[in-house]
Scaffold this motif. Structure first.
Motif, PDB file in Angstrom:
ATOM      1  N   ASP A   1      15.025 -13.091  -0.520  1.00 52.66           N
ATOM      2  CA  ASP A   1      16.387 -12.798  -0.959  1.00 52.66           C
ATOM      3  C   ASP A   1      16.445 -11.678  -1.998  1.00 52.66           C
ATOM      4  O   ASP A   1      17.504 -11.384  -2.544  1.00 52.66           O
ATOM      5  N   ASN A   2      15.328 -11.065  -2.305  1.00 46.73           N
ATOM      6  CA  ASN A   2      15.313  -9.958  -3.274  1.00 46.73           C
ATOM      7  C   ASN A   2      14.197  -8.999  -2.891  1.00 46.73           C
ATOM      8  O   ASN A   2      13.041  -9.162  -3.280  1.00 46.73           O
ATOM      9  N   HIS A   3      14.567  -7.993  -2.109  1.00 49.86           N
ATOM     10  CA  HIS A   3      13.554  -7.066  -1.592  1.00 49.86           C
ATOM     11  C   HIS A   3      13.040  -6.105  -2.652  1.00 49.86           C
ATOM     12  O   HIS A   3      12.089  -5.347  -2.391  1.00 49.86           O
ATOM     13  N   THR A   4      13.669  -6.085  -3.821  1.00 47.79           N
ATOM     14  CA  THR A   4      13.136  -5.232  -4.885  1.00 47.79           C
ATOM     15  C   THR A   4      11.850  -5.806  -5.467  1.00 47.79           C
ATOM     16  O   THR A   4      11.056  -5.074  -6.064  1.00 47.79           O
ATOM     17  N   MET A   5      11.653  -7.094  -5.303  1.00 51.36           N
ATOM     18  CA  MET A   5      10.414  -7.725  -5.762  1.00 51.36           C
ATOM     19  C   MET A   5       9.383  -7.602  -4.648  1.00 51.36           C
ATOM     20  O   MET A   5       9.328  -8.435  -3.724  1.00 51.36           O
ATOM     21  N   ALA A   6       8.603  -6.535  -4.679  1.00 55.49           N
ATOM     22  CA  ALA A   6       7.664  -6.228  -3.595  1.00 55.49           C
ATOM     23  C   ALA A   6       6.278  -6.005  -4.168  1.00 55.49           C
ATOM     24  O   ALA A   6       6.107  -5.513  -5.282  1.00 55.49           O
ATOM     25  N   SER A   7       5.281  -6.377  -3.358  1.00 54.53           N
ATOM     26  CA  SER A   7       3.876  -6.142  -3.705  1.00 54.53           C
ATOM     27  C   SER A   7       3.188  -5.558  -2.479  1.00 54.53           C
ATOM     28  O   SER A   7       3.654  -5.724  -1.336  1.00 54.53           O
ATOM     29  N   PHE A   8       2.070  -4.892  -2.718  1.00 53.49           N
ATOM     30  CA  PHE A   8       1.334  -4.234  -1.648  1.00 53.49           C
ATOM     31  C   PHE A   8      -0.128  -4.639  -1.730  1.00 53.49           C
ATOM     32  O   PHE A   8      -0.685  -4.841  -2.812  1.00 53.49           O
ATOM     33  N   SER A   9      -0.734  -4.738  -0.566  1.00 48.26           N
ATOM     34  CA  SER A   9      -2.151  -5.094  -0.490  1.00 48.26           C
ATOM     35  C   SER A   9      -2.803  -4.240   0.601  1.00 48.26           C
ATOM     36  O   SER A   9      -2.241  -4.079   1.700  1.00 48.26           O
ATOM     37  N   ALA A  10      -3.966  -3.695   0.279  1.00 46.27           N
ATOM     38  CA  ALA A  10      -4.702  -2.871   1.240  1.00 46.27           C
ATOM     39  C   ALA A  10      -5.584  -3.768   2.101  1.00 46.27           C
ATOM     40  O   ALA A  10      -6.391  -4.547   1.578  1.00 46.27           O
ATOM     41  N   ILE A  11      -5.422  -3.656   3.414  1.00 48.11           N
ATOM     42  CA  ILE A  11      -6.194  -4.454   4.371  1.00 48.11           C
ATOM     43  C   ILE A  11      -7.104  -3.508   5.140  1.00 48.11           C
ATOM     44  O   ILE A  11      -6.636  -2.511   5.720  1.00 48.11           O
ATOM     45  N   SER A  12      -8.384  -3.804   5.145  1.00 44.28           N
ATOM     46  CA  SER A  12      -9.363  -3.018   5.901  1.00 44.28           C
ATOM     47  C   SER A  12      -9.774  -3.815   7.132  1.00 44.28           C
ATOM     48  O   SER A  12     -10.211  -4.969   7.013  1.00 44.28           O
ATOM     49  N   ILE A  13      -9.621  -3.196   8.295  1.00 43.89           N
ATOM     50  CA  ILE A  13      -9.933  -3.870   9.567  1.00 43.89           C
ATOM     51  C   ILE A  13     -11.118  -3.157  10.187  1.00 43.89           C
ATOM     52  O   ILE A  13     -11.051  -1.947  10.479  1.00 43.89           O
ATOM     53  N   ARG A  14     -12.191  -3.884  10.391  1.00 42.23           N
ATOM     54  CA  ARG A  14     -13.402  -3.330  10.987  1.00 42.23           C
ATOM     55  C   ARG A  14     -13.431  -3.654  12.472  1.00 42.23           C
ATOM     56  O   ARG A  14     -13.228  -4.808  12.869  1.00 42.23           O
ATOM     57  N   ILE A  15     -13.676  -2.645  13.292  1.00 39.34           N
ATOM     58  CA  ILE A  15     -13.742  -2.813  14.745  1.00 39.34           C
ATOM     59  C   ILE A  15     -15.199  -3.090  15.112  1.00 39.34           C
ATOM     60  O   ILE A  15     -16.073  -2.246  14.886  1.00 39.34           O
ATOM     61  N   LEU A  16     -15.432  -4.278  15.649  1.00 42.40           N
ATOM     62  CA  LEU A  16     -16.792  -4.661  16.013  1.00 42.40           C
ATOM     63  C   LEU A  16     -17.166  -4.048  17.359  1.00 42.40           C
ATOM     64  O   LEU A  16     -16.344  -3.952  18.280  1.00 42.40           O
ATOM     65  N   ASP A  17     -18.403  -3.633  17.452  1.00 40.26           N
ATOM     66  CA  ASP A  17     -18.863  -2.891  18.622  1.00 40.26           C
ATOM     67  C   ASP A  17     -19.074  -3.818  19.819  1.00 40.26           C
ATOM     68  O   ASP A  17     -19.523  -4.960  19.672  1.00 40.26           O
TER      69      ASP A  17
END
Length: 803
Positions: free
Chosen positions: A464-480
């Motif tokens: 209900d309050n989009h001004t309260m936002a946080s960010f997180s960096a996600i690293s996705i490794r592609i397995l061979d």
């Protein structure tokens, strides 16, 4: 008669002076007289041998200072033995004070002091005495010097010439600690009596300080002087002469003693508890509040430092150097939901502790600072906060789950959280995220060989309050996944000599694989079934992901077969195992006796790395010949190009442009066939030819004459042609002589003016006759383009004049 010892001090002193004079007179009675006595002896020698005594009977006189009587003070008497009392001798004195302070009776020799003398101003007077004959004024005795000494009395009180005095002593100093020294001066004679013997005493302040009676050194009388109670004392010190006896004179001075500070007081907080509040969103380093500890000392003894005893992991304290306040600030972010009240213990400690006073108690103090944390609306927090690493197989299908992102609202209300992927970090929309659960799924097929890692940013906001936002960096490794077969590293080629021996190593091959299995690469080399039965070559697997090719038979003939194509099968370790077939091209070449390859075939040959001297010389000669040929070809080309340029420069042709109708005027060269410029008519041939040229290729005025027919027409045409050729020749000569015109002349003819021209036809054919009545002078008004044409048709000029 009153005895001398009861007549008072002044009479006693006068009697003592008189007695001294008499004594001196009696002691000198046995001395012979001076020059005059000697002379008398010579005169009396025949009748008498009587000896004459020495006349001067004094040496030193004394006079008491500060005499206050009304009569002159008797000092003493001078007398000579030659004076028989008959009044024929006159006594005189000279020197210091003679005649003013001291007077003498000329008859008796009595000396009196007429003024009040002060020994402190002058202690003695030096005079000279003379006895003269009253009648002749001749000296009877040699002039003699005597001293009148002023006798001291106690008339000067002691004085403190350097006062008032200011001294200092540290507080809590022990008893008899020296503070300072005072000195009083007495102007009386220190060598006579006790008039100048001074003693000291304290009149005011003797409870705290004493003074040495003889030296004047002031010392502490108590050991508990406290600067914080009283920081200065005013003393009155008295100095008395006559060694303090009754009747002595005295003087006094004021002595100020300042009590200096020592660090004998610990710091103290005025309050035992302070309360402050701060928002949980306050940044690190934000001041929470200020407290201060007081110290009764002064100067550097008040310098103190502050310490955090409790809650030191969340708060820190610093000292304001100007105000000596303790500033409590935030060391780490605060969390209302974790802890709402913090009790911080702050301790104040003296920086400069005096070891002499450590037994007085602890030189530190503590207080409690209560910090209340207020709640604020905070954005969601991710778990883990530093980001996550996810893994997914590269052959995963669209919609497969990659991982789940977790975030929550840290506030007490715990509002729901919504998730999204920052589009700037996933331009190709490879991944999708569920807005409520945070589950990340595949949106497109992956290829590890194209991109082995994907870094995306997930955004979490309150529902209900989009001004309260946080960010997180996600690293996705592609397995061979083993989805690429191994391949030969390069298109391998090898060369062998015709006389190669069996088992000789021809080449070593290696492979590449775009996959990266976790267990590492392992490749197997074999020959396909169609090449396994080959009697020419064999394959040797070295077991280190390389393989060697060896010869199997003893000799080869490049004339029979100069190239062999050997297929090689490479298989990886999977799973699943993938394979590919590559081809090794083997050339059969001719070699010298040392095994160096000389030539392989007509299309390709391999030279040895080291050429023989003969081959090297032959190669250099060939290169030199090629260079000479190239230079000759370039020289010939430049020579031919120069000839063509010279011919082009000499081609100074005149182009005559013919128009069969009016067209667009002089400047119009685009509306007609330019091939007419290359058609030069040979007018003489037209005249001699029976049939004549094609009438359609001649100008209109010639066609008209031809149509008129007959011999007359031909004659007229010939005449007109001669005139026209002469006119053109003259114009060409003028153009050749004019340096301002271009190298090519252009001449236009007009067969017909047109129906709408007010000047009708301007063709030169109709204006050759001198009988023309047309006036073309108005052409000069049409502008510079018609100025030359107007000159051609100016009235009253012939064709030659116009040219």
């Amino acid at each position: 008669m009153v005895p001398l010892w009861t007549a008072g001090p002044w009479t006693l002193l006068a009697a003592l002076g008189l007695l001294s004079c008499c004594c001196f007179k009696w002691s000198e009675a046995s001395r012979t007289s001076g020059t005059n006595s000697g002379r008398s002896e010579q005169q009396e020698e025949p009748s008498s041998l009587e000896r004459v005594k020495r006349g001067w009977v004094w040496n030193q006189f004394f006079v008491v200072e500060e005499y206050t009587g009304t009569e002159p003070l008797y000092v003493g008497k001078i007398h000579t033995d030659s004076d028989e009392g008959e009044g024929n001798i006159k006594y005189t004195i000279s020197g210091e004070g003679a005649g003013s302070i001291f007077i003498i009776d000329e008859l008796t020799g009595d000396i009196h002091a007429t003024e009040r003398l002060d020994r402190e101003e002058k202690a003695f007077y030096t005079l000279r005495a003379q006895a003269r004959d009253r009648l002749t004024n001749a000296p009877l005795e040699p002039e003699s010097e005597f001293v009148i000494k002023v006798q001291d009395i106690n008339d000067s009180e002691p004085q403190f010439l350097e006062g008032p005095y200011i001294g200092s002593v540290a507080e809590l100093s022990p008893t008899e600690t020296s503070v300072m020294k005072v000195t009083a001066s007495d102007a009386d004679d220190p060598t006579y009596g006790s008039s100048a013997r001074v003693v000291y005493s304290v009149l005011d302040g003797e409870k705290f300080f004493t003074v040495d009676r003889h030296t004047g050194i002031i010392m502490t009388a108590v050991a508990d002087l406290d600067r914080e109670t009283q920081d200065r004392y005013e003393l009155v010190v008295k100095a008395t002469d006559m060694a303090g006896q009754m009747g002595g004179l005295s003087g006094s001075t004021t002595v100020t003693i300042v009590i200096t500070d020592v660090n004998d007081n610990p710091p103290r907080f005025p309050q035992k508890m302070y309360q402050f509040s701060v928002s949980e969103g306050a940044a690190v380093g934000t001041p929470v509040g200020r407290v201060i500890a007081t110290d009764a000392d002064m100067g550097e003894n008040t310098d103190m430092s502050y310490l955090i005893i409790d809650e030191g992991d969340l708060f820190k304290v610093t000292t304001d150097v100007e105000t000596q306040e303790a500033v409590v600030s935030i060391k780490k972010p605060l969390d209302f939901e974790s802890k709402r009240i913090h009790s911080v213990i702050v301790e104040a400690v003296n920086k400069h502790v005096d070891s002499r006073f450590v037994d007085l108690g602890s030189f530190r103090d503590q207080t409690i600072v209560k910090v209340t944390v207020s709640d604020v609306d905070e954005p969601p927090i991710f778990l883990p906060a530093e980001g996550a690493v996810m893994e997914v197989q590269e052959d995963a299908k669209v919609g497969s789950l990659v991982g789940i992102v977790t975030a929550r609202d840290p506030d007490v209300i715990n509002k729901p959280v919504r998730f999204s992927i920052d589009p700037t970090t996933d331009h190709d929309t490879i991944f999708h995220i569920d807005t409520e659960s945070g589950a990340i799924t595949l949106g497109k097929i992956l290829d590890r060989e194209t991109a082995g890692w994907h870094n995306i940013t997930v955004k979490a906001v309150e529902a209900d309050n989009h001004t309260m936002a946080s960010f997180s960096a996600i690293s996705i490794r592609i397995l061979d996944v083993n989805d690429n077969p191994p391949e030969l590293a390069t298109p391998y080629e090898a060369a062998i000599c015709e006389d190669a021996k069996p088992g000789q190593l021809i080449h070593t091959i290696s492979v590449v694989d775009r996959d990266e299995p976790q267990a590492g690469h392992r490749f197997f080399f074999t020959l396909p079934s169609e090449a396994a039965s080959s009697r020419h070559f064999t394959l040797w697997d070295v077991k280190d992901n390389t393989a060697g090719i060896r010869t199997q038979k003893s000799s080869f003939n490049r004339h029979e077969q100069n190239v062999y194509f050997l297929p090689i099968l490479v298989v990886d370790s999977g799973p699943p195992s993938l394979s590919s077939t590559g081809t090794l091209t083997i050339h059969v070449c001719g070699c010298d006796t040392e095994g160096a390859i000389q030539t392989c075939n007509a299309t390709a040959y391999v030279m040895s790395a080291a050429l023989s001297p003969g081959a090297l010389i032959a190669l250099l000669v060939c290169m030199l010949i090629l260079i000479v040929l190239v230079l000759l070809i370039l020289t010939l080309k430049r020579h031919r190009k120069g000839q063509r340029m010279a011919e082009d420069e000499e081609d100074m042709r005149d182009n005559v442009i013919k128009y069969n109708d009016e067209g667009g005027g002089e400047q119009d060269t685009q509306a007609y066939d330019m091939s007419a410029l290359r058609n030069l008519y040979d007018f003489p041939e037209a005249k001699s030819c029976d049939s004549g040229p094609d009438i359609r290729s001649l100008p209109q005025w010639i066609q008209a004459n031809r149509v008129g027919g007959g011999v007359d027409g031909a004659m007229a045409a010939a005449t007109d042609f001669s005139l026209f050729k002469g006119y053109i020749r003259k114009k060409v000569e003028q153009a050749d002589a004019d340096l301002s015109v271009p190298p090519y002349d252009s001449f236009q003819t007009y067969a017909f003016e047109g129906t709408s021209s007010p000047a009708l036809s301007l063709s030169s054919i109709h204006t050759l006759s001198t009988t023309s009545e047309l006036d073309f002078s108005y052409l000069s008004d049409w502008g510079p383009r018609f100025r030359q044409l107007a000159g051609y048709y100016a009235p009253g000029k012939t064709e030659e004049e116009a040219s």
